[in-house]
Each structure stands twice: as C-alpha cells, then as structure tokens.
Design a protein around this motif. Structure first.
Motif, mmCIF file in Angstrom:
data_model
loop_
_atom_site.group_PDB
_atom_site.id
_atom_site.type_symbol
_atom_site.label_atom_id
_atom_site.label_comp_id
_atom_site.label_asym_id
_atom_site.label_seq_id
_atom_site.Cartn_x
_atom_site.Cartn_y
_atom_site.Cartn_z
ATOM 1 N N HIS A 544 -22.800 36.037 -19.322
ATOM 2 C CA HIS A 544 -21.430 35.733 -18.900
ATOM 3 C C HIS A 544 -20.791 34.739 -19.872
ATOM 4 O O HIS A 544 -21.483 34.000 -20.552
ATOM 5 N N SER A 545 -19.471 34.700 -19.860
ATOM 6 C CA SER A 545 -18.682 33.642 -20.526
ATOM 7 C C SER A 545 -19.086 33.417 -21.978
ATOM 8 O O SER A 545 -19.425 32.306 -22.367
ATOM 9 N N VAL A 546 -19.077 34.465 -22.758
ATOM 10 C CA VAL A 546 -19.375 34.308 -24.184
ATOM 11 C C VAL A 546 -18.152 33.703 -24.878
ATOM 12 O O VAL A 546 -17.023 34.141 -24.637
ATOM 13 N N THR A 547 -18.366 32.682 -25.707
ATOM 14 C CA THR A 547 -17.254 32.144 -26.487
ATOM 15 C C THR A 547 -17.630 32.185 -27.962
ATOM 16 O O THR A 547 -18.813 32.131 -28.315
ATOM 17 N N ALA A 548 -16.630 32.312 -28.807
ATOM 18 C CA ALA A 548 -16.854 32.265 -30.258
ATOM 19 C C ALA A 548 -16.057 31.101 -30.812
ATOM 20 O O ALA A 548 -14.903 30.893 -30.435
ATOM 21 N N SER A 549 -16.693 30.320 -31.697
ATOM 22 C CA SER A 549 -15.976 29.195 -32.296
ATOM 23 C C SER A 549 -16.366 29.107 -33.765
ATOM 24 O O SER A 549 -17.264 29.817 -34.217
ATOM 25 N N GLN A 550 -15.719 28.212 -34.506
ATOM 26 C CA GLN A 550 -16.048 27.956 -35.911
ATOM 27 C C GLN A 550 -16.016 29.254 -36.735
ATOM 28 O O GLN A 550 -16.961 29.574 -37.450
ATOM 29 N N LEU A 551 -14.951 30.003 -36.608
ATOM 30 C CA LEU A 551 -14.842 31.243 -37.392
ATOM 31 C C LEU A 551 -14.214 30.924 -38.748
ATOM 32 O O LEU A 551 -13.275 30.143 -38.846
ATOM 33 N N TRP A 552 -14.770 31.535 -39.772
ATOM 34 C CA TRP A 552 -14.220 31.332 -41.126
ATOM 35 C C TRP A 552 -14.032 32.706 -41.746
ATOM 36 O O TRP A 552 -14.986 33.427 -41.968
ATOM 37 N N TRP A 553 -12.773 33.089 -41.975
ATOM 38 C CA TRP A 553 -12.498 34.413 -42.528
ATOM 39 C C TRP A 553 -12.349 34.322 -44.034
ATOM 40 O O TRP A 553 -11.722 33.417 -44.541
ATOM 41 N N GLN A 554 -12.922 35.277 -44.730
ATOM 42 C CA GLN A 554 -12.749 35.325 -46.180
ATOM 43 C C GLN A 554 -12.211 36.694 -46.554
ATOM 44 O O GLN A 554 -12.781 37.705 -46.121
#
Length: 554
Positions: A544-554
């Motif tokens: 449950h409640s998956v979060t994504a953080s600290q994304l860095w797009w290139q």
C-alpha cells in the motif's frame, strides 16, 4: 547539497561528519533517504549474545569512503569486497573522521548475512583534546547531547552502534566524566537500536594519559565496565592475554583482542601468519578484532584478490566459529555485489565492470580442503547477478562422491520443503557426474522423513525427492525447475520431514560410474533456494501507499 550528492555525477553518496558542531547540528532530512539501510539485520544462531568467542572485523582502507560511498553503485574494475560473513560476528567501518557513518552499502550486505555494523567516533591529536574538553569537561548536559546524537544517528541510518576511540590525553575533568558518558551512550544505543553495541578502544587511561595497554587491566577497566566491550591495541604478549582473561571473568568474550593484519609494531603474526595471533587468542577463549584485513587487497593487489582473499580466510577458518541461518526462505545466487558483466537467467545482459555491495547476495561457507576441494567465486559465468560459486575438487579413488557444505542451518524443519538448484558442470566430461542437494538434520529419535512408519535416516542425511515439474500451485514461482538455459541445469526437489531440526545444506557431486582413478570436477552453482511450502503457497502481502521521491530526469 554536496554532503549527500556527488558534485560530479549528482549521484547519492554516503558521508561522515567532522567536528563537534556538525555532530550536534545533525538532523534527519529528506536527502537522507538513500543512506538509510533497507535490509534489516537477519537473525542468526547462536545469537550474538551467546558466550562463545566472537570475531570482529575493523575495515580501515585508505581513509574510507572510496567507491563504496556510491549508494547506487559504480563502474569500478576489481573493487574490494568482503564476503566471508559466515565467519565473523561484528563489522566496524573505520576512518579518521570524527563521526564515521558506515556507507549504507556495507550495512545492507552485512545485515543480509546476519552481521551487525558499527560506525566509529574518534578524537585524536590536539584537535581531539579540544573537542573532548568541550563535551566531556562540560558536564552531563554537554556529554548527554553527544550521546543522544550518536544514538539518533545509528537509529536513523539503521546501523547497530559505535566503536569509541579517544586517542588523545584528557584533563582531569574530562576523564572524570568519560565513564558516565560511555554508560549514557551505551544505554541510549541499547534503547534506540535493537541489539545495539558500544565498544571501547584501548587508548586513554582512567588518569587521562594516552598509553595503549594491549590488555584489560585496572587502568582501563573502568571504561570496559561502562560499555559492551573492549577492543585492545595490537602489541600484546601471551602473559597479557592470561591477565586479561582473569580480570574479565565471565565477560571474557567481551574483550576483542586486536590483531593488525599489516603486522605493524611488535606484534605476533600478521599477513598470512595472522593465524598465529588467533591461535593464542582462542587458547584463552577471548574474542578477536581483526584490523585492516584489506591488507590482502592493498598489499597483494587487485588482480588476484579473490584467490588471495580465499587463502587468507581459509588459513583462519579453524579459529573462526561460524553462525547458522535460522529463518526461511533461504535463496541466493552467490553474487558478490560486483562483476565484469551482469547476468540474468544465465545470459549476459550487460558487459562492463560494476560494484554495488547492496546487491551482494547471502554468502555461503567457503570450505577448503587442501588438494581435495576449493570453493571460490566465478566472474566469467553466472545465473543471476555478477558471479556464481565455483566448486573445484577431486573424488578420490574408490569413492563415489564429495559433499560440499554450503550453509549451516539451525531451525525446526517445516513439514514440507521445496528446494531448487541451478548448476553447470565444466570440464572435458561433464556427463561423468551428477549434482544434487543433501539436507542433514540433528540426530533426534523423533525425526522422520515422509511418514512415521519410515525408518530414521542414518546420520540424519536426507536426499530430497527430485520433481520433474513443479506442483501447479507453485508453477509460477518455481518456473526455474523447467528452464535451465545457456548450459545451466535446473533441478527441483521436495522433502517432507516430521519433528526434525535442520542442520546443514550441502551439494553432492557424484560419479556416474565407480572408478579406481582419482577424478577431478568443476561445478558452478548459479542459485540455491530452500522454501517452506506452507509460506510460499500463502498469498503475498499487499503493498500500500507507494511513494516515489528524489527523481532525477536526464
């Protein structure tokens, strides 16, 4: 921020703290997430608290925070790795920075293999004197704040405690408060971290002078009494071990006698003679602290490191009590967390060097029998990850088989086990051999295989029943039973046991035909799994409640 991210690549990195101000100013923050260990400390038997002598490894290499600081790995060729986890009990990451927070890749690898990890709090030289004066002479509030921060840091990053190393002289006021600081820190670490430890390094004395004692005695005992253990300096002689064991009394296993693998100063052993030190330490039933075993890598070079490393630990194995796995499932592809390629399902997916200790899998025992058997790592071919386990040996004339003990186990056997094995035979005549798994159980009058009418196995040896195909309800999970590929052979087994306790998991290499000749074999193990059928068949927990953080797009 440069502390958390590499300025050249932006990649997340592990870090240390310098000085009292940085320590007292430390607060958890959102950039920390990468540095928090994701692997809980695996259970083991016997537990660390048992009263048998222990082995501590203190890793000190070129100032620390080398390629191991890259939390998501790096393209390092021939890196330093440690994998003899079954033979050691505590791992200390050491550097000369005030607060050494262990790089999280080490905590992940150690925890997966049931070994707790300690950071280092060190003060030295004139700066160390000033730092100690500021927090120790300042009284309860000042040293309590330092103890609280150290305990919070260990709890936050999920490592297991501290080595405390005060290598400078202390004023009367500072040394007067030192035992109380240690007691306070130890209590806070025990509260904050399950199984947490605080170990004192043999340095400053109760009168504030800096004189290494190389033993436990009345001059440093006050610090030993205030924490979980003493790590002695390295220049001891046998009579000092005698005195230490008498003074320590029932806490003799809390004394970790220092052994410098570089053999600096007036020491016994070092290098490939380190067994001489360990033989004496164990004669007195004391624990050992092996300092800088990276000697193998630093002195003998990176090229033949894996062979030299196996030789180094093989010479010490007699003196290193191992710990057993006590929970299922047990699943490993033996990967060391490095490689020259990455493999998946026996196929090379990506070529090129890589290094990421967080990806190191559960490591086996590395049995060696002079001239008969050697166990090591193979980087050239693997089922999954960067390496497989290479077994090389001979079957003597007139004998049918060789048993290679991979893991010691200590747990009640579930009623039904599934086991899987992936292997590859190398050499001119691979068809001359068969490979299978063997499970041994502790001798007990009540232990039966199958049903109670069957006879107990002699010596508690069980040969699981070969399954040509997995049962339908496990077909997805055990797909490997059907799909050996790229030269790998896959095997699935089932074993039913009643009232048994598991003891060892071995792989058996047998000849197809008896022979009066000695026969050599080379076998690569790509994966082994031991599964409790009941828990495998149960549906997996919902996420449950998956979060994504600290994304860095290139």
């Amino acid at each position: 921020p440069a502390r958390y991210f590499d300025t050249k690549t932006t990649e997340p990195i592990s870090f240390f703290l310098t000085g009292l101000e940085e320590l007292l100013a430390w607060q958890p923050n959102s950039n920390d997430d990468f540095n928090i260990s994701a692997v809980p400390l695996a259970e083991r038997q016997p537990p660390l608290s048992s009263r048998r002598p222990r082995t501590l490894v203190c890793h000190d290499m070129r100032g620390g925070y080398l390629e191991d600081r890259f939390i998501q790995g790096s393209a390092t060729r021939n890196p330093y790795v440690f994998y003899h986890w079954r033979y050691i009990d505590i791992f200390v990451y050491f550097s000369h920075h005030t607060v050494t927070i262990p790089p999280v890749v080490w905590t992940n690898a150690a925890h997966r293999n049931s070994v707790p990890v300690l950071g280092t709090f060190i003060t030295e030289w004139k700066d160390g004197e000033k730092l100690c004066e500021a927090f120790l002479a300042g009284g309860e509030e000042a040293y309590g704040a330092v103890a609280e921060q150290l305990a919070r840091i260990a709890q936050h990053y999920r490592f297991d405690g501290w080595l405390i190393n005060i290598e400078n002289t202390l004023s009367a006021a500072a040394v007067g408060n030192l035992p109380q600081f240690l007691r306070d820190l130890t209590a806070r670490v025990h509260r904050a971290v399950p199984g947490g430890l605080v170990i004192w390094y043999d340095s400053v004395l109760q009168d504030g002078t800096l004189t290494w004692q190389n033993e436990l005695n009345e001059k440093n005992r006050v610090f030993f009494d205030a924490c979980d253990g003493l790590f002695t300096n390295y220049n001891w002689k046998e009579e000092q071990l005698e005195r230490t064991v008498q003074l320590a009394g029932p806490r003799h296993v809390d004394v970790y006698v220092g052994v410098d693998v570089f053999g600096r100063g007036d020491v016994i052993g070092g290098g490939f003679d380190t067994d001489k030190s360990l033989r004496l330490i164990r004669k007195y039933n004391l624990s050992a602290a092996i300092f800088a075993p990276g000697w193998v890598y630093e002195q003998l070079g990176a090229e033949n490191f894996l062979q030299n490393e196996n030789r180094f630990w093989g010479l010490l194995a007699t003196y290193l009590p191992t710990h057993s796995i006590c929970t299922l499932p047990l699943a490993t592809s033996f990967s060391l967390g490095m490689g020259t390629s990455r493999f998946l399902d026996g196929k090379e997916e990506e070529s090129g060097p890589w290094y990421d200790l967080s990806e190191q899998e559960i490591q086996p025992l590395y049995p060696e029998q002079q001239g008969r058997l050697s166990t090591g790592c193979c980087l050239q071919d693997a089922w999954c990850g960067g390496s497989s386990l290479r077994l090389q040996g001979t079957i003597p004339p007139g004998e049918e088989r060789v048993a290679v003990r991979l893991f010691s186990l200590q747990m009640p056997a579930p009623p039904k086990l599934f086991l899987t094995l992936l292997y590859k035979l190398e050499g001119p005549q691979p068809d001359d051999f068969t490979v299978a798994l063997e499970v041994t159980t502790w001798n007990s009058g009540t232990c039966f295989e199958g049903n109670p009418t069957s006879l107990p196995e002699p010596n508690g040896r069980h040969h699981p029943r070969f399954l040509p195909a997995p049962p339908p309800e496990l077909a997805k999970l055990l797909a490997a039973c059907l799909r050996g590929s790229h030269g790998w052979t896959s095997r699935c087994y089932e074993l039913e046991l009643q009232d048994c306790s598991l003891r060892d998991l071995s792989v058996i290499v047998s000849r197809q035909q008896p022979s009066p000749q000695e026969t050599s074999f080379t076998c690569l193990l790509g994966e082994v799994r031991v599964l409790d059928t009941a828990s495998v068949a149960a549906s997996p927990p919902q996420v449950h409640s998956v979060t994504a953080s600290q994304l860095w797009w290139q």
